[in-house]
Design a protein around this motif. Structure first.
Motif, PDB file in Angstrom:
ATOM      1  N   HIS A  28       0.866  -1.180   0.000  1.00 32.21           N
ATOM      2  CA  HIS A  28       0.000   0.000   0.000  1.00 32.21           C
ATOM      3  C   HIS A  28       0.905   1.232   0.000  1.00 32.21           C
ATOM      4  O   HIS A  28       2.029   1.188   0.501  1.00 32.21           O
ATOM      5  CB  HIS A  28      -0.894   0.026   1.239  1.00 32.21           C
ATOM      6  N   HIS A  48      -3.435   5.456  -0.817  1.00 30.37           N
ATOM      7  CA  HIS A  48      -4.178   6.161   0.208  1.00 30.37           C
ATOM      8  C   HIS A  48      -3.710   7.613   0.246  1.00 30.37           C
ATOM      9  O   HIS A  48      -2.501   7.880   0.164  1.00 30.37           O
ATOM     10  CB  HIS A  48      -3.950   5.519   1.582  1.00 30.37           C
ATOM     11  N   GLY A  69      -6.107   5.578  10.244  1.00 26.37           N
ATOM     12  CA  GLY A  69      -7.165   5.232   9.295  1.00 26.37           C
ATOM     13  C   GLY A  69      -6.711   4.232   8.254  1.00 26.37           C
ATOM     14  O   GLY A  69      -7.440   3.295   7.906  1.00 26.37           O
ATOM     15  N   GLU A  72      -6.558   0.759   9.788  1.00 29.02           N
ATOM     16  CA  GLU A  72      -7.879   0.149   9.938  1.00 29.02           C
ATOM     17  C   GLU A  72      -8.393  -0.393   8.611  1.00 29.02           C
ATOM     18  O   GLU A  72      -9.055  -1.442   8.569  1.00 29.02           O
ATOM     19  CB  GLU A  72      -8.849   1.166  10.535  1.00 29.02           C
ATOM     20  N   ARG A  73      -8.082   0.298   7.502  1.00 26.99           N
ATOM     21  CA  ARG A  73      -8.520  -0.196   6.204  1.00 26.99           C
ATOM     22  C   ARG A  73      -7.743  -1.443   5.784  1.00 26.99           C
ATOM     23  O   ARG A  73      -8.295  -2.341   5.147  1.00 26.99           O
ATOM     24  CB  ARG A  73      -8.379   0.903   5.142  1.00 26.99           C
TER      25      ARG A  73
END
Length: 480
Positions: A28, A48, A69, A72-73
């Motif tokens: 990511h 992101h 955040g 959590e994703r």
């Protein structure tokens, strides 16, 4: 991967995505500017957005909220690797609150900010006897003018904490070449606007075999996992910027300095050091970046192991394999290499093969460093090359298994170049257009008294090398 600078054409982030993605790691990226061509990589699971409204490095709470955040994703712990100085500094300040969500190198006492601070780096070099350009931190405009005169004009001017520079500030850049004492005085008077102290350094002339770098990944206590030294063959902006073409060349003096710094700092993580060789052959540390350099994929061994992979393995409790092979590789950032070749010279030729010496466990050369102050044999004449490594080139953008980022970069570069050309020619009379097109290509950089064949005139004093002409300004598409 975390990158908070606003350069969407940062090829180092793409290299990290590909490096881990090819090993089956789910990757990511948290980036500004939408990710750019990197976001088209087949090896990237998701992009992101960074903190809304950007990040104040002195108040990184917004980053904490952003990364929480993202965690959590993702739904499970992840390794966090900062790809720029601002990210590394901000992460170190919020790391204690992220330990349950991310695997992060242990860097206490605000270590990334300390080593990235040019003033602090100067003190560390003096404390640990690491050669560094002579540096003055003036306390007034008058002191700045006097220091510039004493160091010998021109001098290098740097802001100690370049990540604090305001965006778009006219005439404020992280590093500048100052030609007069009045310029030095005026720069000092803008210290409050710059957000940090002004440093003045003795100018070290650029030339063949002068710009070197060291990359390393380190476990706790500064234990090396993978390390190596290399030389810039071409840079952009010419002779002052990032690596457009680089070669992995073991050099004992560079490697010893990098390993010693990491050990004494107890450094854990990835670092990128920049050195410049002075007139006496001494390598002087000019920059410490507490994150991977954009050309880190140069230092990949025969199995593809690089500093990002080594750090990932170490942080996830896996064994890091012993590196095998690697020296002699070449790294090419295609967009910068073309610009540097057009404006500054030609692509370097491959050096003649020389028998390789023994290598240590980190891939660093085990031969002894030259005596201090001794004349140093040019590295291009003694560069280790193995026949199996001849011709091994790592490109920043092009990859047969991941073409979309290269095509996106190429399309953006050509589109921006065409747009700039059209704007430049608007309003220019027909008879002046040939001149307008000709001046786009800047002359090759060389000393003011240097002839076109590379020799110097007899009028140049031997004790004061002539600085190169000012480099061309980088296109906004390829900012540092």
């Amino acid at each position: 991967m975390l990158r908070l600078d606003r350069n969407p054409f940062h090829h180092g982030t793409l290299g990290a995505v590909r490096s881990l993605g090819r090993k089956g790691v789910e990757v990511h990226a948290v980036v500004e500017a939408g990710g750019g061509p990197m976001g088209r990589s087949r090896y990237l699971r998701a992009v992101h957005p960074g903190p809304e409204g950007g990040l104040d490095p002195e108040a990184p709470e917004a980053l904490l909220e952003c990364l929480t955040g993202v965690s959590e994703r993702i739904g499970r712990p992840a390794v966090l690797i900062a790809m720029d100085d601002l990210s590394a500094i901000a992460v170190s300040r919020v790391a204690p609150m992220l330990r349950e969500r991310f695997r992060i190198p242990h860097q206490p006492d605000n270590l990334p900010a300390r080593v990235a601070d040019k003033a602090e780096l100067s003190r560390l070099c003096a404390r640990w006897d690491v050669p560094h350009p002579e540096t003055v931190i003036p306390a007034s405009g008058a002191e700045a003018a006097e220091a510039a005169w004493r160091l010998g004009l021109p001098v290098i001017a740097k802001w100690s904490r370049p990540w604090l520079l305001p965006a778009g500030a006219d005439g404020l850049r992280s590093t500048m070449l100052v030609h007069t004492t009045a310029e030095a005085r005026r720069l000092y008077e803008r210290s409050a606007e710059a957000g940090s102290r002004l440093l003045l350094q003795r100018f070290l002339p650029a030339g063949p075999d002068t710009d070197w770098f060291f990359h390393g990944a380190f476990a706790r206590g500064g234990r090396p996992l993978l390390a190596g030294s290399g030389r810039k063959e071409l840079s952009w902006p010419v002779r002052t910027g990032l690596t457009a073409v680089g070669r992995w060349l073991p050099d004992p003096a560079v490697e010893e300095a990098g390993l010693r710094l990491a050990e004494r700092l107890g450094y854990q993580g990835i670092l990128d050091l920049d050195f410049r060789r002075d007139e006496l052959g001494c390598f002087r540390l000019v920059d410490f970046n507490p994150r991977p350099g954009a050309q880190f994929r140069l230092f990949a061994d025969s199995a593809g192991l690089d500093v990002v992979q080594a750090m990932y393995l170490d942080l996830t409790g896996q064994q890091v394999p012993r590196p095998s092979g690697g020296p002699g590789r070449v790294f090419v950032a295609e967009n910068y290499a073309v610009l540097a070749t057009v404006r500054g010279g030609s692509l370097p030729r491959r050096p003649a093969a020389v028998p390789a010496g023994p290598a240590g466990p980190t891939g660093a050369s085990a031969s002894a460093a030259p005596a201090p102050g001794a004349e140093r044999e040019p590295a291009r004449e003694r560069a280790p090359k193995r026949s199996g490594e001849r011709g091994r080139v790592e490109t920043a953008w092009f990859a047969a298994d991941d073409l979309l980022p290269f095509l996106a970069m190429l399309g953006a570069l050509l589109g921006r170049g065409a747009g700039k050309g059209v704007r430049a020619l608007r309003g220019v009379p027909e008879q002046g257009r040939r001149t307008a097109l000709a001046v786009v290509r800047a002359p090759r950089q060389r000393g003011r008294n240097q002839s076109s064949d590379g020799s110097t005139g007899s009028t140049a004093p031997a004790s004061r090398p002539v600085p190169p002409e000012a480099s061309a300004e980088p296109d906004e598409l390829v900012t540092r």
